[in-house]
Design a protein around this motif. Structure first.
Motif, PDB file in Angstrom:
ATOM      1  N   TYR A  59       0.835  -1.206   0.000  1.00  0.00           N
ATOM      2  CA  TYR A  59       0.000   0.000   0.000  1.00  0.00           C
ATOM      3  C   TYR A  59       0.865   1.250   0.000  1.00  0.00           C
ATOM      4  CZ  TYR A  59      -2.888   3.876   1.372  1.00  0.00           C
ATOM      5  OH  TYR A  59      -3.481   5.124   1.404  1.00  0.00           O
ATOM      6  N   LEU A  62       1.794   1.909  -3.438  1.00  0.00           N
ATOM      7  CA  LEU A  62       0.651   2.418  -4.195  1.00  0.00           C
ATOM      8  C   LEU A  62       0.406   3.889  -3.880  1.00  0.00           C
ATOM      9  CD1 LEU A  62      -1.887  -0.549  -3.843  1.00  0.00           C
ATOM     10  CD2 LEU A  62      -0.762   0.195  -5.946  1.00  0.00           C
ATOM     11  N   LEU A  66       0.661   6.471  -6.847  1.00  0.00           N
ATOM     12  CA  LEU A  66      -0.629   6.923  -7.363  1.00  0.00           C
ATOM     13  C   LEU A  66      -1.125   8.218  -6.738  1.00  0.00           C
ATOM     14  CD1 LEU A  66      -2.541   3.510  -7.576  1.00  0.00           C
ATOM     15  CD2 LEU A  66      -1.264   4.706  -9.369  1.00  0.00           C
ATOM     16  N   VAL A 135      -6.512   6.515  -3.978  1.00  0.00           N
ATOM     17  CA  VAL A 135      -5.800   5.343  -4.509  1.00  0.00           C
ATOM     18  C   VAL A 135      -6.796   4.287  -4.982  1.00  0.00           C
ATOM     19  CG1 VAL A 135      -4.261   3.423  -3.927  1.00  0.00           C
ATOM     20  CG2 VAL A 135      -3.712   5.737  -3.138  1.00  0.00           C
ATOM     21  N   TRP A 136      -7.840   4.048  -4.174  1.00  0.00           N
ATOM     22  CA  TRP A 136      -8.824   3.036  -4.573  1.00  0.00           C
ATOM     23  C   TRP A 136      -9.490   3.440  -5.890  1.00  0.00           C
ATOM     24  CZ3 TRP A 136     -13.939   2.664  -5.824  1.00  0.00           C
ATOM     25  CH2 TRP A 136     -14.459   1.356  -5.915  1.00  0.00           C
ATOM     26  N   ARG A 139      -7.388   3.017  -9.008  1.00  0.00           N
ATOM     27  CA  ARG A 139      -7.205   1.602  -9.365  1.00  0.00           C
ATOM     28  C   ARG A 139      -8.501   0.931  -9.813  1.00  0.00           C
ATOM     29  NH1 ARG A 139      -4.555  -2.236  -5.585  1.00  0.00           N
ATOM     30  NH2 ARG A 139      -3.679  -3.133  -7.492  1.00  0.00           N
ATOM     31  N   GLN A 140      -9.624   1.627  -9.679  1.00  0.00           N
ATOM     32  CA  GLN A 140     -10.919   1.054 -10.067  1.00  0.00           C
ATOM     33  C   GLN A 140     -11.622   1.985 -11.065  1.00  0.00           C
ATOM     34  OE1 GLN A 140     -11.679  -1.925  -9.103  1.00  0.00           O
ATOM     35  NE2 GLN A 140     -10.136  -2.170  -7.520  1.00  0.00           N
ATOM     36  N   THR A 197     -11.079  -2.441   0.077  1.00  0.00           N
ATOM     37  CA  THR A 197     -11.014  -3.106  -1.223  1.00  0.00           C
ATOM     38  C   THR A 197     -11.727  -4.451  -1.182  1.00  0.00           C
ATOM     39  OG1 THR A 197      -8.903  -2.016  -1.727  1.00  0.00           O
ATOM     40  CG2 THR A 197      -9.437  -3.988  -2.990  1.00  0.00           C
TER      41      THR A 197
END
Length: 273
Positions: A59, A62, A66, A135-136, A139-140, A197
């Protein structure tokens, strides 16, 4: 029985799930229980420390790649990003703007004093939430960030802080943050990201285009009401009350906006079990 289940060298997930359905008792680590059931923390004791360290490092990478390196942060407050990668910068800038618009609206219903709300409004918690959600969402791309995800994240933060401070949820306040180091808060942040997540992967279509998951859940709610209280179901239909409008926020935010947090995490015990 909880103590015996958690003390095992390899936790029996079925047994732990059955126990958690009835609620995690005061004094036990709800963090540990939820993380075991969500599959984030390994069931085998000897693998846990290494697995947690690896996921927290993942994480951190990430977040660095990101969030910290995002052009949205690089041009924060600058309305004229450079021409290179303008579309990416604009997209992430819009994402960051939306998250920052929603975070101040996040409400922690503690059922007690307003000191708990001051905890959520604290800059360290607002920053944690911003990074996790950003970040979530990056990534989605199929769903991106949608309103309500800030609420879904909140119980995970609350149980992490309660576990780290040793205080019950009803006694959390902003002053308590002074006792939590940056290192420990970073661990809470990483754990929250991975647990969020896991949770959202189970209800991903609640947040995609057309929200088919929400539509499906509302239909199930209608069927349950019809089965257990037919006169009420008939009355709602006669009055033209659309359950989609009534239950939309319940389902999208997993009842976080509706219940005091101690009641909410008790409900989540059953949901996660």
């Amino acid at each position: 029985r909880f103590d015996a289940a958690l003390a095992s060298e390899s936790v029996d997930k079925k047994v732990l799930s059955e126990l958690t359905w009835g609620g995690v008792p005061e004094g036990l680590s709800r963090c540990e229980v939820w993380q075991l059931l969500l599959g984030y923390r390994p069931l085998t004791r000897e693998r846990r420390a290494d697995a947690l360290l690896k996921k927290r490092e993942e994480y951190a990478n990430l977040r660095q790649n990101l969030y910290d390196a995002s052009p949205a942060l690089a041009c924060d407050g600058d309305s004229s990003p450079s021409n290179s990668g303008v579309s990416g910068a604009d997209s992430e800038a819009s994402l960051l703007k939306q998250i920052r618009k929603d975070l101040p609206r996040t409400r922690l219903r503690s059922g007690a004093s307003c000191s708990a709300q001051m905890l959520v409004e604290h800059a360290r918690i607002q920053g944690l939430m911003e990074r996790v959600l950003f970040v979530w969402a990056v990534r989605q791309p199929a769903s991106g960030y949608v309103q309500g995800l800030n609420d879904v994240l909140l119980p995970l933060i609350v149980i992490g802080l309660a576990d780290q401070s040793g205080r019950p949820i009803s006694h959390l306040d902003a002053a308590m943050l002074e006792q939590i180091s940056e290192e420990h808060l970073a661990e809470i942040e990483a754990d929250c990201y991975w647990c969020l997540t896991k949770i959202l992967s189970e209800i991903f279509d609640h947040y995609t285009h057309g929200q088919p998951g929400i539509q499906r859940m509302v239909q199930r709610l209608k069927e349950i009401i019809r089965r257990i209280d037919a006169p009420l179901a008939t009355h709602l239909e006669v009055q033209g009350i659309d359950l989609l409008h009534t239950a939309f926020r319940w389902i999208t935010c997993l009842m976080v906006r509706e219940l005091p947090m101690p009641c909410c995490v008790r409900l989540w015990d059953a949901l996660i079990a």
